[in-house]
Design an enzyme around this catalytic site. Structure first.
Site, PDB file in Angstrom:
ATOM      1  N   ASP A  64     -50.135 -74.571 -13.024  1.00  0.00           N
ATOM      2  CA  ASP A  64     -51.658 -74.481 -13.315  1.00  0.00           C
ATOM      3  C   ASP A  64     -52.274 -75.293 -12.136  1.00  0.00           C
ATOM      4  O   ASP A  64     -52.398 -76.214 -11.800  1.00  0.00           O
ATOM      5  CB  ASP A  64     -52.111 -75.321 -14.467  1.00  0.00           C
ATOM      6  CG  ASP A  64     -53.412 -75.305 -14.876  1.00  0.00           C
ATOM      7  OD1 ASP A  64     -54.267 -74.923 -13.822  1.00  0.00           O
ATOM      8  OD2 ASP A  64     -53.844 -75.410 -15.920  1.00  0.00           O
TER       9      ASP A  64
ATOM     10  N   GLY B  84     -61.966 -61.171 -16.128  1.00  0.00           N
ATOM     11  CA  GLY B  84     -61.571 -60.281 -16.948  1.00  0.00           C
ATOM     12  C   GLY B  84     -62.908 -59.177 -16.919  1.00  0.00           C
ATOM     13  O   GLY B  84     -63.819 -59.454 -15.888  1.00  0.00           O
TER      14      GLY B  84
ATOM     15  N   SER C 213     -67.078 -62.293  -5.817  1.00  0.00           N
ATOM     16  CA  SER C 213     -67.243 -61.186  -6.741  1.00  0.00           C
ATOM     17  C   SER C 213     -68.747 -60.686  -6.690  1.00  0.00           C
ATOM     18  O   SER C 213     -69.650 -61.328  -6.193  1.00  0.00           O
ATOM     19  CB  SER C 213     -66.985 -61.545  -7.962  1.00  0.00           C
ATOM     20  OG  SER C 213     -67.508 -60.599  -8.934  1.00  0.00           O
TER      21      SER C 213
ATOM     22  N   CYS D  59     -70.556 -60.247  -8.906  1.00  0.00           N
ATOM     23  CA  CYS D  59     -71.085 -60.929  -9.930  1.00  0.00           C
ATOM     24  C   CYS D  59     -71.973 -62.013  -9.435  1.00  0.00           C
ATOM     25  O   CYS D  59     -72.678 -62.882 -10.108  1.00  0.00           O
ATOM     26  CB  CYS D  59     -70.290 -61.542 -11.154  1.00  0.00           C
ATOM     27  SG  CYS D  59     -69.649 -59.935 -12.114  1.00  0.00           S
TER      28      CYS D  59
ATOM     29  N   TYR E 107     -69.208 -67.037 -14.941  1.00  0.00           N
ATOM     30  CA  TYR E 107     -68.557 -66.312 -13.689  1.00  0.00           C
ATOM     31  C   TYR E 107     -69.220 -66.319 -12.372  1.00  0.00           C
ATOM     32  O   TYR E 107     -68.774 -66.495 -11.435  1.00  0.00           O
ATOM     33  CB  TYR E 107     -68.091 -64.832 -14.135  1.00  0.00           C
ATOM     34  CG  TYR E 107     -66.993 -64.192 -13.408  1.00  0.00           C
ATOM     35  CD1 TYR E 107     -65.808 -64.654 -13.291  1.00  0.00           C
ATOM     36  CD2 TYR E 107     -67.448 -63.112 -12.794  1.00  0.00           C
ATOM     37  CE1 TYR E 107     -64.819 -63.941 -12.177  1.00  0.00           C
ATOM     38  CE2 TYR E 107     -66.651 -62.449 -11.936  1.00  0.00           C
ATOM     39  CZ  TYR E 107     -65.386 -62.869 -11.828  1.00  0.00           C
ATOM     40  OH  TYR E 107     -64.542 -61.962 -10.748  1.00  0.00           O
TER      41      TYR E 107
ATOM     42  N   GLU F 203     -59.474 -56.040 -19.574  1.00  0.00           N
ATOM     43  CA  GLU F 203     -59.469 -54.594 -18.916  1.00  0.00           C
ATOM     44  C   GLU F 203     -60.929 -54.430 -18.642  1.00  0.00           C
ATOM     45  O   GLU F 203     -61.718 -54.759 -19.307  1.00  0.00           O
ATOM     46  CB  GLU F 203     -58.581 -53.911 -19.616  1.00  0.00           C
ATOM     47  CG  GLU F 203     -59.267 -53.138 -20.750  1.00  0.00           C
ATOM     48  CD  GLU F 203     -58.758 -54.006 -22.092  1.00  0.00           C
ATOM     49  OE1 GLU F 203     -58.511 -55.097 -22.081  1.00  0.00           O
ATOM     50  OE2 GLU F 203     -59.237 -53.785 -22.931  1.00  0.00           O
TER      51      GLU F 203
ATOM     52  N   GLN G  69     -74.946 -46.791 -17.747  1.00  0.00           N
ATOM     53  CA  GLN G  69     -74.959 -47.861 -16.684  1.00  0.00           C
ATOM     54  C   GLN G  69     -73.970 -47.379 -15.569  1.00  0.00           C
ATOM     55  O   GLN G  69     -73.075 -46.741 -15.871  1.00  0.00           O
ATOM     56  CB  GLN G  69     -74.448 -49.314 -17.317  1.00  0.00           C
ATOM     57  CG  GLN G  69     -73.026 -49.341 -18.034  1.00  0.00           C
ATOM     58  CD  GLN G  69     -73.007 -48.732 -19.660  1.00  0.00           C
ATOM     59  OE1 GLN G  69     -73.606 -47.853 -20.068  1.00  0.00           O
ATOM     60  NE2 GLN G  69     -72.081 -49.418 -20.138  1.00  0.00           N
TER      61      GLN G  69
HETATM   62  P1  NAD Z   1     -56.334 -61.201 -12.612  1.00  0.00           P
HETATM   63  O1  NAD Z   1     -56.670 -61.862 -13.932  1.00  0.00           O
HETATM   64  O2  NAD Z   1     -55.485 -59.881 -12.823  1.00  0.00           O
HETATM   65  O3  NAD Z   1     -55.533 -62.319 -11.995  1.00  0.00           O
HETATM   66  C1  NAD Z   1     -56.046 -63.514 -11.835  1.00  0.00           C
HETATM   67  C2  NAD Z   1     -54.856 -64.461 -11.760  1.00  0.00           C
HETATM   68  O4  NAD Z   1     -55.099 -65.864 -12.062  1.00  0.00           O
HETATM   69  C3  NAD Z   1     -54.075 -64.466 -13.476  1.00  0.00           C
HETATM   70  O5  NAD Z   1     -52.764 -63.933 -13.177  1.00  0.00           O
HETATM   71  C4  NAD Z   1     -54.123 -65.853 -14.031  1.00  0.00           C
HETATM   72  O6  NAD Z   1     -52.931 -66.238 -14.813  1.00  0.00           O
HETATM   73  C5  NAD Z   1     -54.165 -66.613 -12.627  1.00  0.00           C
HETATM   74  N1  NAD Z   1     -54.794 -68.115 -13.113  1.00  0.00           N
HETATM   75  C6  NAD Z   1     -55.895 -68.201 -13.847  1.00  0.00           C
HETATM   76  N2  NAD Z   1     -56.149 -69.566 -13.656  1.00  0.00           N
HETATM   77  C7  NAD Z   1     -55.261 -70.121 -13.092  1.00  0.00           C
HETATM   78  C8  NAD Z   1     -54.829 -71.555 -12.817  1.00  0.00           C
HETATM   79  N3  NAD Z   1     -55.472 -72.556 -13.185  1.00  0.00           N
HETATM   80  N4  NAD Z   1     -53.851 -71.625 -12.054  1.00  0.00           N
HETATM   81  C9  NAD Z   1     -52.913 -70.600 -11.491  1.00  0.00           C
HETATM   82  N5  NAD Z   1     -53.108 -69.304 -11.749  1.00  0.00           N
HETATM   83  C10 NAD Z   1     -54.306 -69.227 -12.454  1.00  0.00           C
HETATM   84  O7  NAD Z   1     -57.581 -60.920 -11.972  1.00  0.00           O
HETATM   85  P2  NAD Z   1     -57.630 -60.008 -10.742  1.00  0.00           P
HETATM   86  O8  NAD Z   1     -58.290 -58.876 -11.202  1.00  0.00           O
HETATM   87  O9  NAD Z   1     -56.332 -59.806  -9.985  1.00  0.00           O
HETATM   88  O10 NAD Z   1     -58.571 -60.953  -9.715  1.00  0.00           O
HETATM   89  C11 NAD Z   1     -58.087 -61.632  -8.717  1.00  0.00           C
HETATM   90  C12 NAD Z   1     -59.513 -62.621  -8.050  1.00  0.00           C
HETATM   91  O11 NAD Z   1     -60.301 -61.464  -7.684  1.00  0.00           O
HETATM   92  C13 NAD Z   1     -60.065 -63.308  -8.938  1.00  0.00           C
HETATM   93  O12 NAD Z   1     -60.596 -64.723  -8.413  1.00  0.00           O
HETATM   94  C14 NAD Z   1     -61.199 -62.337  -9.556  1.00  0.00           C
HETATM   95  O13 NAD Z   1     -62.444 -63.343 -10.185  1.00  0.00           O
HETATM   96  C15 NAD Z   1     -61.650 -61.798  -8.265  1.00  0.00           C
HETATM   97  N6  NAD Z   1     -62.343 -60.474  -8.849  1.00  0.00           N
HETATM   98  C16 NAD Z   1     -61.852 -59.595  -9.314  1.00  0.00           C
HETATM   99  C17 NAD Z   1     -62.372 -58.282  -9.378  1.00  0.00           C
HETATM  100  C18 NAD Z   1     -61.864 -57.083  -9.941  1.00  0.00           C
HETATM  101  O14 NAD Z   1     -62.518 -55.883 -10.024  1.00  0.00           O
HETATM  102  N7  NAD Z   1     -60.470 -56.886 -10.261  1.00  0.00           N
HETATM  103  C19 NAD Z   1     -63.727 -58.046  -9.159  1.00  0.00           C
HETATM  104  C20 NAD Z   1     -64.700 -59.319  -8.456  1.00  0.00           C
HETATM  105  C21 NAD Z   1     -63.592 -60.515  -8.239  1.00  0.00           C
END
Ligand code: NAD
Length: 348
Positions: free
Chosen positions: A68, A93, A132, A134, A163, A205, A234
Site C-alpha cells: 500500500d 474508476g 486526468s 477531470c 478525484y 469500468e 453526452q
Molecule cells: P486502475 O484502477 O486499473 O489502476 C490503478 C491501480 O492503482 C489499481 O490496480 C489499484 O489497486 C492501485 N492502487 C490504488 N491505491 C493504491 C495504493 N494505495 N497503493 C498501491 N496501489 C494502489 O486504473 P488505470 O485506469 O490503470 O489508471 C491509472 C492511472 O491513470 C490512475 O492514476 C488514474 O487516475 C489515471 N487515469 C486513468 C484514466 C483512464 O481512462 N483509465 C483517465 C484519467 C486518469
C-alpha cells in the site's frame, strides 16, 4: 535496447537502471510494465496494493510487490535505487465510482505525496504522475458540443469534485518539486483510456468496457434491451491503451515537458449513443435502449485539444476508435466466456 515502434525515444537510462511502476496491478501501469519489459529493460519493480493473484497482468521476470503506497514506509521501500518512478496508482474508476467515492479519490493524494518525496530523497532521475482530464474546469464542459480542452483550461480551477482536485494538487506537487528541489517531473492528463486488460465489470469500468459488456450480456441472455446512463447525448473521446503507453514513454523522456502537464488522449469526439451503436455493429446486433436519467453522468461533454502534444512530440493516437473497440469487445467477450466457465478473469 529494442524499439517496438518507429518512434525513437532517447530515454537516457541504461537497461540495468531500475524502473519503478506504481499501480502495476491495474490497467495502464500493467501495460506500461509490459512495454518496458518488451523493450529489454531488465530491472523493473512493479507495485500495487492488490494481492498478486488479482493483478490484471503479471509480467514474468518483473519484480512484483504487493504494497500500500499510501503508507510512507512502503513508498520509501518502493523507490529504493530507482532511476525512474511512474506513479499510476490511484483509487479510481468510471463516473459511477468517482461520483460516489470522493473521499477514496481524495485519499490518493497520500500516494503521490509519499512517493514523490521518497523519489526525490532516493535521487531518482525522473518522476511521472498520471493526471486526468477531470482536472479541467468543469464549467467549460457543460455542453455536449464541447470546445476541446487545452492545457491552460485547468485554471481558474474548478476541477471535478474529489478525484479532479486530487489530480490538480498532485500536479502542483510535481511542479514545485521541480521548481524548488530539482526533481525532474512529468505529467500527462489522460482522457478516457480504454482497451483489453482493463476493468469491465464490478462498478469501476468506464463506458467502452461497460457498453461492450452490456451488449455481450444481452446477447447471451437473449435480451433485446440495454440500459444507457443519461440520455446518451453526452460526448467523450477515447484513447486506445497502446497509444497511451507510447505517449507516456515519450512524455517522460522529453525535456520540453518537464513540470508541464500535457493532454494524452484522442480528439475524436463521440456521443455515448454513437459509441453504443458502434458496439452493436461490432457485435452484429441491434438492441433497444432504456435511458437511466438518474445514473452518474459527469460533465456533458469533454474532448482533448491535441495541439500542444502534436507540436512537441508529433504524437496522435494511431488506433481508430472502431479498431480499438473491436479489440476491446473481443477481449471482453472472451473474459465473459471465461467467467461463465468458472475461470479467473480481470475484476476490480
Ligand atoms: P486502475 O484502477 O486499473 O489502476 C490503478 C491501480 O492503482 C489499481 O490496480 C489499484 O489497486 C492501485 N492502487 C490504488 N491505491 C493504491 C495504493 N494505495 N497503493 C498501491 N496501489 C494502489 O486504473 P488505470 O485506469 O490503470 O489508471 C491509472 C492511472 O491513470 C490512475 O492514476 C488514474 O487516475 C489515471 N487515469 C486513468 C484514466 C483512464 O481512462 N483509465 C483517465 C484519467 C486518469
Amino acid at each position: 535496447m529494442k524499439e517496438n515502434s518507429e518512434v525513437k525515444i532517447d530515454r537516457k537510462i541504461g537497461c540495468d537502471d531500475l524502473i519503478v511502476i506504481a499501480g502495476a496491478g491495474g490497467f495502464i501501469a500493467g501495460a506500461l510494465t509490459r512495454h518496458f519489459h518488451e523493450l529489454g529493460y531488465a530491472r523493473i519493480r512493479a507495485i500495487d496494493r492488490k494481492p498478486l493473484p488479482e493483478w490484471y497482468q503479471r509480467v514474468p521476470g518483473v519484480e512484483s510487490l504487493s504494497m500500500d503506497l499510501s503508507e510512507k514506509t512502503n513508498a520509501v521501500r518502493a523507490v529504493e535505487g530507482a532511476a525512474e518512478v511512474y506513479n499510476m496508482a490511484a483509487d479510481m474508476g468510471g463516473m459511477g465510482f468517482i461520483e460516489r467515492f470522493r473521499v477514496e479519490c481524495l485519499r490518493s493524494i497520500l500516494i503521490n505525496t509519499h512517493l514523490i518525496e521518497a523519489a526525490w530523497r532516493a535521487g531518482a532521475q525522473r518522476y511521472f504522475f498520471s493526471s486526468s482530464a477531470c482536472a479541467y474546469n468543469t464549467d467549460l464542459q457543460q455542453d455536449p458540443n464541447v470546445r476541446a480542452l487545452k492545457e491552460s483550461d485547468a485554471y481558474p480551477a474548478m476541477a471535478e469534485r474529489g478525484y479532479g482536485w486530487e489530480k490538480l494538487i498532485s500536479e502542483m506537487f510535481c511542479q514545485e518539486y521541480w521548481a524548488e528541489r530539482g526533481l525532474e517531473t512529468h505529467m500527462a492528463r489522460f482522457h478516457n483510456i480504454y482497451g483489453p486488460n482493463g476493468t469491465w465489470f464490478g462498478g469501476r469500468e468506464k463506458a467502452p468496457a461497460a457498453l461492450s459488456r452490456k451488449v455481450i450480456e444481452a446477447i447471451d441472455r437473449g435480451e433485446t434491451t440495454i440500459d444507457i446512463w443519461g440520455d446518451g447525448t453526452q460526448t467523450r473521446s477515447f484513447c486506445f491503451i497502446e497509444d497511451c503507453v507510447l505517449g507516456i514513454d515519450q512524455i517522460m523522456h522529453c525535456d520540453r515537458l518537464i513540470a508541464t502537464p500535457i493532454n494524452l488522449g484522442s480528439s475524436e469526439l463521440i456521443s455515448i449513443n454513437d459509441l453504443a451503436a458502434m458496439v452493436e455493429r461490432i457485435a452484429g446486433v441491434k438492441l433497444q435502449r432504456t435511458y437511466d436519467l438518474n445514473a452518474p453522468l459527469g460533465v456533458a461533454g469533454r474532448n482533448s485539444d491535441n495541439t500542444f502534444i502534436r507540436s512537441v512530440l508529433d504524437w496522435e493516437p494511431r488506433t481508430p476508435l472502431r479498431i480499438g473497440m473491436e479489440k476491446t469487445y473481443a477481449w471482453i467477450a472472451q473474459q465473459y466466456a471465461d467467467r461463465k466457465a468458472g475461470k479467473r478473469v480481470v475484476k476490480d
